[in-house]
Each structure stands twice: as C-alpha cells, then as structure tokens.
Design an enzyme around this catalytic site. Sequence first.
Site, PDB file in Angstrom:
ATOM      1  N   ASP A  93       2.663  34.420   7.310  1.00  0.00           N
ATOM      2  CA  ASP A  93       1.814  33.860   6.098  1.00  0.00           C
ATOM      3  C   ASP A  93       0.579  33.237   6.855  1.00  0.00           C
ATOM      4  OD1 ASP A  93       2.399  31.322   7.483  1.00  0.00           O
ATOM      5  OD2 ASP A  93       2.341  30.271   5.562  1.00  0.00           O
ATOM      6  N   GLU A  94       0.030  33.926   7.941  1.00  0.00           N
ATOM      7  CA  GLU A  94      -1.298  33.617   8.616  1.00  0.00           C
ATOM      8  C   GLU A  94      -1.903  34.728   9.195  1.00  0.00           C
ATOM      9  OE1 GLU A  94      -1.093  30.084  11.520  1.00  0.00           O
ATOM     10  OE2 GLU A  94       0.698  29.504  10.285  1.00  0.00           O
ATOM     11  N   ASP A 116      -4.032  30.638   5.785  1.00  0.00           N
ATOM     12  CA  ASP A 116      -2.484  30.179   5.763  1.00  0.00           C
ATOM     13  C   ASP A 116      -2.243  30.059   4.246  1.00  0.00           C
ATOM     14  OD1 ASP A 116      -0.332  28.434   7.759  1.00  0.00           O
ATOM     15  OD2 ASP A 116      -0.362  28.183   5.543  1.00  0.00           O
TER      16      ASP A 116
HETATM   17  N1  DCP Z   1       9.691  28.902   7.389  1.00  0.00           N
HETATM   18  C1  DCP Z   1      11.169  28.894   7.558  1.00  0.00           C
HETATM   19  N2  DCP Z   1      11.577  28.088   8.340  1.00  0.00           N
HETATM   20  C2  DCP Z   1      10.731  26.958   8.908  1.00  0.00           C
HETATM   21  C3  DCP Z   1       9.350  27.065   8.728  1.00  0.00           C
HETATM   22  C4  DCP Z   1       8.832  28.086   7.931  1.00  0.00           C
HETATM   23  O1  DCP Z   1      11.770  29.809   7.172  1.00  0.00           O
HETATM   24  N3  DCP Z   1      11.244  25.933   9.649  1.00  0.00           N
HETATM   25  C5  DCP Z   1       8.932  29.946   6.739  1.00  0.00           C
HETATM   26  C6  DCP Z   1       8.822  29.585   5.173  1.00  0.00           C
HETATM   27  C7  DCP Z   1       7.582  29.281   4.967  1.00  0.00           C
HETATM   28  C8  DCP Z   1       6.728  30.346   5.834  1.00  0.00           C
HETATM   29  O2  DCP Z   1       7.893  30.350   7.010  1.00  0.00           O
HETATM   30  O3  DCP Z   1       7.246  29.604   3.703  1.00  0.00           O
HETATM   31  C9  DCP Z   1       5.271  29.633   6.498  1.00  0.00           C
HETATM   32  O4  DCP Z   1       5.574  28.374   7.141  1.00  0.00           O
HETATM   33  P1  DCP Z   1       4.524  27.233   6.879  1.00  0.00           P
HETATM   34  O5  DCP Z   1       4.766  26.272   8.202  1.00  0.00           O
HETATM   35  O6  DCP Z   1       3.205  27.856   6.884  1.00  0.00           O
HETATM   36  O7  DCP Z   1       4.871  26.402   5.670  1.00  0.00           O
HETATM   37  P2  DCP Z   1       4.873  26.749   4.080  1.00  0.00           P
HETATM   38  O8  DCP Z   1       3.684  28.094   3.806  1.00  0.00           O
HETATM   39  O9  DCP Z   1       5.872  26.755   3.482  1.00  0.00           O
HETATM   40  O10 DCP Z   1       3.854  25.341   3.721  1.00  0.00           O
HETATM   41  P3  DCP Z   1       2.647  24.991   3.705  1.00  0.00           P
HETATM   42  O11 DCP Z   1       1.916  24.950   2.282  1.00  0.00           O
HETATM   43  O12 DCP Z   1       2.579  23.670   4.203  1.00  0.00           O
HETATM   44  O13 DCP Z   1       1.676  26.021   4.627  1.00  0.00           O
HETATM   45 CA    CA Z   2       1.914  28.251   5.074  1.00  0.00          CA
HETATM   46 CA    CA Z   3       2.047  28.996   8.519  1.00  0.00          CA
END
Ligand code: DCP
Ligand code: CA
Ligand code: CA
Length: 362
Positions: A109-110, A9
Amino acid sequence: MGRIVLHMDLDYFFAQVEESDRPEYLGRPVVVCIYSGRDTTSGVVSTSNYEARRYGVKSGLPIRTAMRKLKGTDAAFIPARHERYAEVSQKVMETLARYGEKFEYVSIDEGVLEITKASDDDYGKAERIALAAKQEIREKTGLTCSIGVGPNRLIAKIASDFRKPDGLTVVKPDEVEGFLAEMDVGKIPGVGAKTREVLNAAGIRTIAQLRDAEPGFLAEAFGKKTGGWLINAARGIDESEVGAQQGEQKQISRIMTLKRDTRDVDEIMDAMEELIRDIGKEVLENKLTFRAVGASVVDETLRTHSKSRTLPRPAEDAAQIGRAARELFAAIAAETKTAFRRAGVKVEGLASAKGQKTLGEY
Ligand code: DCP
Ligand code: CA
Ligand code: CA
C-alpha cells in the site's frame, strides 16, 4: 538543484477495498481478519476501517478481542483476500508511477515517486501533481490515499502520515526543521518501540531533542552507524535514491467467481480458459516473460488457498500458464475439503522479453 519526492500510502487499505467492493459495509465498522484456522474466531486483525478504530480495534489485535470491543454494533468481520488487494494495489501503483520520473514499490500500500523533473523542482507544481495522482487513483480504484511531498524520501514518508485519511502534506526544504521539531521520535520510520524507549530514558522525546542530542551518547547507545543515521534523520537529511523501477509490474493476476461452487479441476480449468488467455495476451503485449505461475481459490467459507510454482526458465506463452495452473489447482484440491467459489491465476517474476535476450547474448 534539490530533489522533490512524493510518498503515497493508501488509507486503511484492506478495509477500504472491502468497503468499495461491498457498499453495504459503508458506515459500519469493518474488520479484516487473518483467521488462523484453529477455530472460527482465532486469528488476528489485519486492519480495520476508521469506524472500527474508534472502538480501539486495530492491526494485530486478536479477533476475539475485536469482537468483544465491537459487541452490539453492526460490525462486519471479513477474511482477508490478499489476491484482491494485490490486484487493486497493482492498479494504484501503475497509475501513480506515471506521474514521476522514477518510481519505487515500497509495500502493498505504499509507493515512492521522484518528481523533481516532473515538477520542474517547483513545490507548487509538485502539489498539483499530488492532487492529480490522488484524483486518478480515486477514479481508477475508488480508493483514497494520503500523500506527502518533500525534499527527500524520509520527509515525504513522514508527511504522508501527517494528515490521514485522504491527506496531502507538502513540506518545502525551509519548512523541514519546523515540521519535525515537536514530533515524537517514534515518527521517524525505523525508530521502533525499543529505540524509542532508550531515547525516552535519556530524556529525548521530540525530534528536536534528538537533533540536539550528544552524538557520543547516540553512538554509544546504538553504535556509530545507527547513531549517525538517527542524527541525520532528526535533521531531515536523507540521501537515499528512489529506485529506478519505472513502475514495473510485479505480477499479472486475474480472478473470477465460478458459476457454481465446485472442487472439480476440469470444471475450474474450463472457467479459467479465457482468463488465462487474457493474462497471456497481456504478457505478449507488454513484451514480458514470467518466471512463476500461481493459482488461488476462495472457498465457500471465504478462506483463500493458493500455491505457486517457479518455472525452470522464463516463459511467455499462455499454454505454459494453463499447464502449471492445472497442476496447482489439483494440488490445492488435494489439500482441501471445501468447495471453491472463486478461482484465480497469476504470473510473477516478470521481466522484459527484450532484456532477457540481451542477457542471453552475453
Ligand atoms: N497489515 C496487516 N497486519 C498488520 C499491519 C498491516 O495485515 N499488522 C496490512 C493491512 C493494511 C495494510 O497492511 O491495510 C497496510 O498497512 P498500514 O500500516 O498502512 O495500515 P492501513 O493502510 O490499514 O491504515 P492507515 O490508514 O493507517 O494507513
Ligand atoms: Ca496505509
Ligand atoms: Ca502503509
């Protein structure tokens, strides 16, 4: 023989891409925004970097609330650039996929990778594979990610979330029970706020408590199927296979900054010529066909506009990309008023040209 599964991730993904593209953001709170367009501050936060999270700014928050929380800081509010994130994601997934025998794209992102054979079913080797993958992803894209390794997808996914950012957590089969025991039931992927609430109301807060719960109660509260799945999850059991997509690409895309801001379709297409030829070359070299063409622009206010079109049949030559792209850019120009700063083209619905022929032979 057991299985070894790796889950990757990316850390604060969209915001991390912005940081790595624009070093001047480093050290500042970064908030990636999805503007609704109604006015300049309406919309929600897509994601934020860790500096911004310290102020309570996270995904889903209204942009205006985020602005209030970050008042007085040098926070950067940036419109989301999905094309760019998709491009970086693709590079990450291609890199990751090569480290195992089976790869599955889970989300932008996964990714999940089966590494049973690649690691000779040895957790020491599995850990080295994870470290090497992290390092290559960092070299190729500049990004950090968090990885979990375990005997199945469920454990690998939970482990990937255990230490963040830039984490690596390896859970061997005999460590599964202890790893899960004290965790909140909400850590089980698929257990959302509602399920968690029902469980909590019954005094079930930790995964160990869920494991020891009355099967009859769970079946009654959630249905037989979900109830059974919950108990299995609490025991760390997950038989689901890693998809055999072998790191197959979903799309090929290119985007560039135009020499000057413009809305002229001929001018844009001139600029796109080499880029389209490039995509066509990659399609041919990888013996692919595409089923859809997309075009996108980033306008002078940094807003993205995109359109795509599915073709009547799979295609493989650059001329078709060009024809479709011209129409798509014209359609975007017809629906917008701002000048365009960046323009990009992509092909989607990729299939191997060879596979196509086999299908046709039936
Ligand atoms: N995303 C979005 N709206 C949301 C959740 C996520 O647009 N409500 C998008 C932005 C994030 C991406 O999806 O960068 C991946 O979501 P993640 O939940 O994996 O969150 P992040 O990668 O941003 O943070 P973390 O470091 O906690 O994984
Ligand atoms: Ca993430
Ligand atoms: Ca994710």
